[in-house]
Design a protein around this motif. Sequence first.
Motif, PDB file in Angstrom:
ATOM      1  N   ARG A 101      15.586 -11.619   5.518  1.00 26.33           N
ATOM      2  CA  ARG A 101      16.213 -12.881   5.162  1.00 26.33           C
ATOM      3  C   ARG A 101      16.868 -12.802   3.788  1.00 26.33           C
ATOM      4  N   LYS A 102      17.941 -13.525   3.613  1.00 32.80           N
ATOM      5  CA  LYS A 102      18.656 -13.545   2.337  1.00 32.80           C
ATOM      6  C   LYS A 102      17.760 -14.013   1.191  1.00 32.80           C
ATOM      7  N   ASP A 103      16.852 -14.961   1.468  1.00 30.11           N
ATOM      8  CA  ASP A 103      15.993 -15.498   0.412  1.00 30.11           C
ATOM      9  C   ASP A 103      14.761 -14.636   0.141  1.00 30.11           C
ATOM     10  N   GLY A 104      14.571 -13.534   0.896  1.00 28.97           N
ATOM     11  CA  GLY A 104      13.456 -12.624   0.665  1.00 28.97           C
ATOM     12  C   GLY A 104      12.131 -13.109   1.221  1.00 28.97           C
ATOM     13  N   ARG A 105      12.131 -14.192   1.960  1.00 33.39           N
ATOM     14  CA  ARG A 105      10.893 -14.733   2.542  1.00 33.39           C
ATOM     15  C   ARG A 105      10.659 -14.128   3.923  1.00 33.39           C
ATOM     16  N   ASP A 106      10.393 -12.828   3.934  1.00 33.65           N
ATOM     17  CA  ASP A 106      10.246 -12.087   5.180  1.00 33.65           C
ATOM     18  C   ASP A 106       8.807 -12.015   5.674  1.00 33.65           C
ATOM     19  N   ALA A 107       7.843 -12.130   4.781  1.00 32.98           N
ATOM     20  CA  ALA A 107       6.442 -11.896   5.113  1.00 32.98           C
ATOM     21  C   ALA A 107       5.723 -13.186   5.496  1.00 32.98           C
ATOM     22  N   LEU A 108       4.656 -13.042   6.250  1.00 35.19           N
ATOM     23  CA  LEU A 108       3.788 -14.192   6.519  1.00 35.19           C
ATOM     24  C   LEU A 108       2.992 -14.536   5.262  1.00 35.19           C
ATOM     25  N   TYR A 109       2.628 -13.502   4.487  1.00 31.06           N
ATOM     26  CA  TYR A 109       1.911 -13.651   3.218  1.00 31.06           C
ATOM     27  C   TYR A 109       2.580 -12.717   2.220  1.00 31.06           C
ATOM     28  N   SER A 110       2.795 -13.177   1.001  1.00 31.63           N
ATOM     29  CA  SER A 110       3.532 -12.406   0.004  1.00 31.63           C
ATOM     30  C   SER A 110       2.915 -11.025  -0.223  1.00 31.63           C
ATOM     31  N   THR A 111       3.786 -10.032  -0.375  1.00 32.71           N
ATOM     32  CA  THR A 111       3.383  -8.651  -0.593  1.00 32.71           C
ATOM     33  C   THR A 111       4.561  -7.885  -1.202  1.00 32.71           C
ATOM     34  N   THR A 112       4.414  -6.599  -1.389  1.00 32.26           N
ATOM     35  CA  THR A 112       5.500  -5.750  -1.872  1.00 32.26           C
ATOM     36  C   THR A 112       5.912  -4.804  -0.752  1.00 32.26           C
ATOM     37  N   ALA A 113       7.213  -4.639  -0.566  1.00 35.12           N
ATOM     38  CA  ALA A 113       7.729  -3.766   0.489  1.00 35.12           C
ATOM     39  C   ALA A 113       8.586  -2.664  -0.114  1.00 35.12           C
ATOM     40  N   ALA A 114       8.361  -1.445   0.348  1.00 36.94           N
ATOM     41  CA  ALA A 114       9.231  -0.327  -0.026  1.00 36.94           C
ATOM     42  C   ALA A 114      10.512  -0.444   0.791  1.00 36.94           C
ATOM     43  N   ILE A 115      11.623  -0.043   0.194  1.00 37.98           N
ATOM     44  CA  ILE A 115      12.906  -0.096   0.891  1.00 37.98           C
ATOM     45  C   ILE A 115      13.320   1.330   1.224  1.00 37.98           C
ATOM     46  N   ASP A 116      13.541   1.608   2.504  1.00 37.00           N
ATOM     47  CA  ASP A 116      13.988   2.940   2.909  1.00 37.00           C
ATOM     48  C   ASP A 116      15.317   3.262   2.239  1.00 37.00           C
ATOM     49  N   GLU A 117      15.451   4.505   1.810  1.00 35.29           N
ATOM     50  CA  GLU A 117      16.635   4.935   1.074  1.00 35.29           C
ATOM     51  C   GLU A 117      17.926   4.710   1.864  1.00 35.29           C
ATOM     52  N   ASP A 118      17.887   4.926   3.179  1.00 33.72           N
ATOM     53  CA  ASP A 118      19.115   4.812   3.977  1.00 33.72           C
ATOM     54  C   ASP A 118      19.588   3.370   4.173  1.00 33.72           C
ATOM     55  N   VAL A 119      18.792   2.385   3.784  1.00 33.61           N
ATOM     56  CA  VAL A 119      19.198   0.979   3.915  1.00 33.61           C
ATOM     57  C   VAL A 119      19.196   0.233   2.587  1.00 33.61           C
ATOM     58  N   ARG A 120      18.806   0.892   1.519  1.00 33.47           N
ATOM     59  CA  ARG A 120      18.636   0.218   0.229  1.00 33.47           C
ATOM     60  C   ARG A 120      19.910  -0.495  -0.229  1.00 33.47           C
ATOM     61  N   GLU A 121      21.017   0.203  -0.229  1.00 31.01           N
ATOM     62  CA  GLU A 121      22.265  -0.400  -0.696  1.00 31.01           C
ATOM     63  C   GLU A 121      22.682  -1.566   0.206  1.00 31.01           C
ATOM     64  N   GLU A 122      22.603  -1.367   1.499  1.00 28.22           N
ATOM     65  CA  GLU A 122      22.961  -2.431   2.446  1.00 28.22           C
ATOM     66  C   GLU A 122      22.059  -3.657   2.272  1.00 28.22           C
ATOM     67  N   TYR A 123      20.772  -3.422   2.053  1.00 29.76           N
ATOM     68  CA  TYR A 123      19.829  -4.519   1.859  1.00 29.76           C
ATOM     69  C   TYR A 123      20.231  -5.376   0.659  1.00 29.76           C
ATOM     70  N   TRP A 124      20.445  -4.723  -0.488  1.00 30.35           N
ATOM     71  CA  TRP A 124      20.759  -5.484  -1.697  1.00 30.35           C
ATOM     72  C   TRP A 124      22.155  -6.090  -1.685  1.00 30.35           C
ATOM     73  N   LEU A 125      23.138  -5.394  -1.101  1.00 27.47           N
ATOM     74  CA  LEU A 125      24.509  -5.897  -1.115  1.00 27.47           C
ATOM     75  C   LEU A 125      24.786  -6.905  -0.004  1.00 27.47           C
ATOM     76  N   CYS A 126      24.405  -6.588   1.230  1.00 30.52           N
ATOM     77  CA  CYS A 126      24.786  -7.401   2.386  1.00 30.52           C
ATOM     78  C   CYS A 126      23.772  -8.477   2.762  1.00 30.52           C
ATOM     79  N   ILE A 127      22.499  -8.174   2.633  1.00 31.41           N
ATOM     80  CA  ILE A 127      21.483  -9.140   3.055  1.00 31.41           C
ATOM     81  C   ILE A 127      21.102 -10.061   1.902  1.00 31.41           C
ATOM     82  N   ARG A 128      20.682  -9.490   0.790  1.00 25.42           N
ATOM     83  CA  ARG A 128      20.232 -10.311  -0.350  1.00 25.42           C
ATOM     84  C   ARG A 128      21.378 -10.756  -1.252  1.00 25.42           C
TER      85      ARG A 128
END
Length: 107
Positions: free
Chosen positions: A63-90
């Motif tokens: 989600r654009k707002d980062g509210r992906d989890a049922l309960y707050s936690t920290t998620a690692a971002i796979d290298e092959d999607v990192r740029e797309e995640y930060w630019l296109c989704i967030r």
Amino acid sequence: MYIEYKENDGLIGSARIGRVRFSRSGQSLHYAGRTFQTLKGAGFKSNYFDVETGDHYWISGCRKDGRDALYSTTAAIDEDVREEYWLCIRELPQNVSIRSVKVLSKY
């Protein structure tokens, strides 16, 4: 997708953001050499299971707002999607070098 392992049917587990591939039927998806099948609403705080191990996971779209989890936690971002995640989704280009993210609760 947001992928969270529900260790020992717990509420919070290790989480990742990565690219998945859906089956033609949409009943299963593939990630990191594993196949996950839907629990069709029968899981406790999970919606997929690993067909090989039976382990339960919460898997959802990012989600654009980062509210992906049922309960707050920290998620690692796979290298092959990192740029797309930060630019296109967030839509946070200043974060493109960040490799993990604090994922907030949906509630």
